[in-house]
Write a protein that holds these residues in place. Sequence first.
Motif, PDB file in Angstrom:
ATOM      1  N   LEU A  11       0.823  -1.209   0.000  1.00 24.85           N
ATOM      2  CA  LEU A  11       0.000   0.000   0.000  1.00 24.85           C
ATOM      3  C   LEU A  11       0.856   1.258   0.000  1.00 24.85           C
ATOM      4  CD1 LEU A  11      -2.879   1.152   0.142  1.00 24.85           C
ATOM      5  CD2 LEU A  11      -2.669   1.112   2.635  1.00 24.85           C
ATOM      6  N   TYR A  14       2.472   1.702  -3.352  1.00 27.44           N
ATOM      7  CA  TYR A  14       1.452   2.085  -4.323  1.00 27.44           C
ATOM      8  C   TYR A  14       1.054   3.552  -4.181  1.00 27.44           C
ATOM      9  CZ  TYR A  14      -2.893   2.426  -6.844  1.00 27.44           C
ATOM     10  OH  TYR A  14      -3.874   2.864  -7.701  1.00 27.44           O
ATOM     11  N   VAL A  15       0.799   3.977  -2.954  1.00 30.41           N
ATOM     12  CA  VAL A  15       0.302   5.337  -2.711  1.00 30.41           C
ATOM     13  C   VAL A  15       1.298   6.386  -3.199  1.00 30.41           C
ATOM     14  CG1 VAL A  15      -0.236   7.004  -0.901  1.00 30.41           C
ATOM     15  CG2 VAL A  15      -1.268   4.736  -0.841  1.00 30.41           C
ATOM     16  N   TRP A 230       0.032  -2.905  -7.725  1.00 27.99           N
ATOM     17  CA  TRP A 230      -1.429  -2.970  -7.724  1.00 27.99           C
ATOM     18  C   TRP A 230      -1.908  -4.392  -7.997  1.00 27.99           C
ATOM     19  CZ3 TRP A 230      -5.368  -1.100  -5.634  1.00 27.99           C
ATOM     20  CH2 TRP A 230      -6.648  -1.221  -6.164  1.00 27.99           C
ATOM     21  N   ILE A 246      -7.138   2.886  -0.862  1.00 33.25           N
ATOM     22  CA  ILE A 246      -6.339   3.707  -1.774  1.00 33.25           C
ATOM     23  C   ILE A 246      -6.885   5.119  -1.933  1.00 33.25           C
ATOM     24  CG2 ILE A 246      -5.391   1.731  -3.014  1.00 33.25           C
ATOM     25  CD1 ILE A 246      -7.453   2.215  -5.185  1.00 33.25           C
TER      26      ILE A 246
END
Length: 285
Positions: A11, A14-15, A230, A246
Amino acid sequence: MMRKTIFISYLLIYVFSASFNYFFVKFGLRYSPPLGYMAIRYAVAGVILAVIAIIINRKYYFILNKDLALLSLFSSLSTALWAYGLLYIDPGSSAIFGYTMPLFAIPLSVLIIHEKPRTLNVIGALTGFVGVIIYGVSSIMRGVSLMGSVLTVINAIFWALYSIYFRKLGNNDGLIVVSNMFIVGSLMLVIMGIMVDGLNIFMSIEWVPGFIGNLLGTSIIGGAVLFLVWYLLVNTIGVANSTPYIFTVPALTLVFNYLIMDIQPTMPEIIGSAIMFVGIYLASI
């Protein structure tokens, strides 16, 4: 505990990758038409992941089935619409409108792959979407392009679809799936570009340092890394369980929007963003 640690790691990567990617693409569009830019981005990212797959697995192959074809198509359409939307709106607004995706992902995941979301997933996603609506209305009132906003919301539908097809292909090697998607998708984007811009799709690109730097940023950080993480994220906890979390991407992008572009959100936009965080909290209980 290990599963939770892996999820948090995915996460965070990804962020930050997703938030920076808005600016790589926004600034790169100064030097290139959208479809040409995205076609090159997909090709570079696909080759990078293919090389990594060969090094790790000592082999490479293409998944020749309908699911991979649809994954590539939906991903290409999502990327094309998102890039065109960024021509008209700022990265912060693009992130907010793009992250209407969960509204579409949760019902589509139920219909296509029969994934059953928890009640709080649905409540969290819907609460977050209320925040998106508040932000969207107030931003359009302050002059954000309606066309760019609509294109970005349509992009979210295709993003939801390709996320579901990531899940359908979850039994395959992640590097192979994502690199296949990029390589096939780059060909699809070239075809789209020729249909829209003719052969000018590549001839009008300005190969200056500013473009090359943003191209590498969106190809590596916002391409190879972002899409692979993802894929891993949705196959770790599922599409419905992933999407509420997200909402942190548009919130962080708004911060970068202020720091990089000096675009300060209005009070209704801040309130909308806060409601999005409430959605994240509800989804994580």
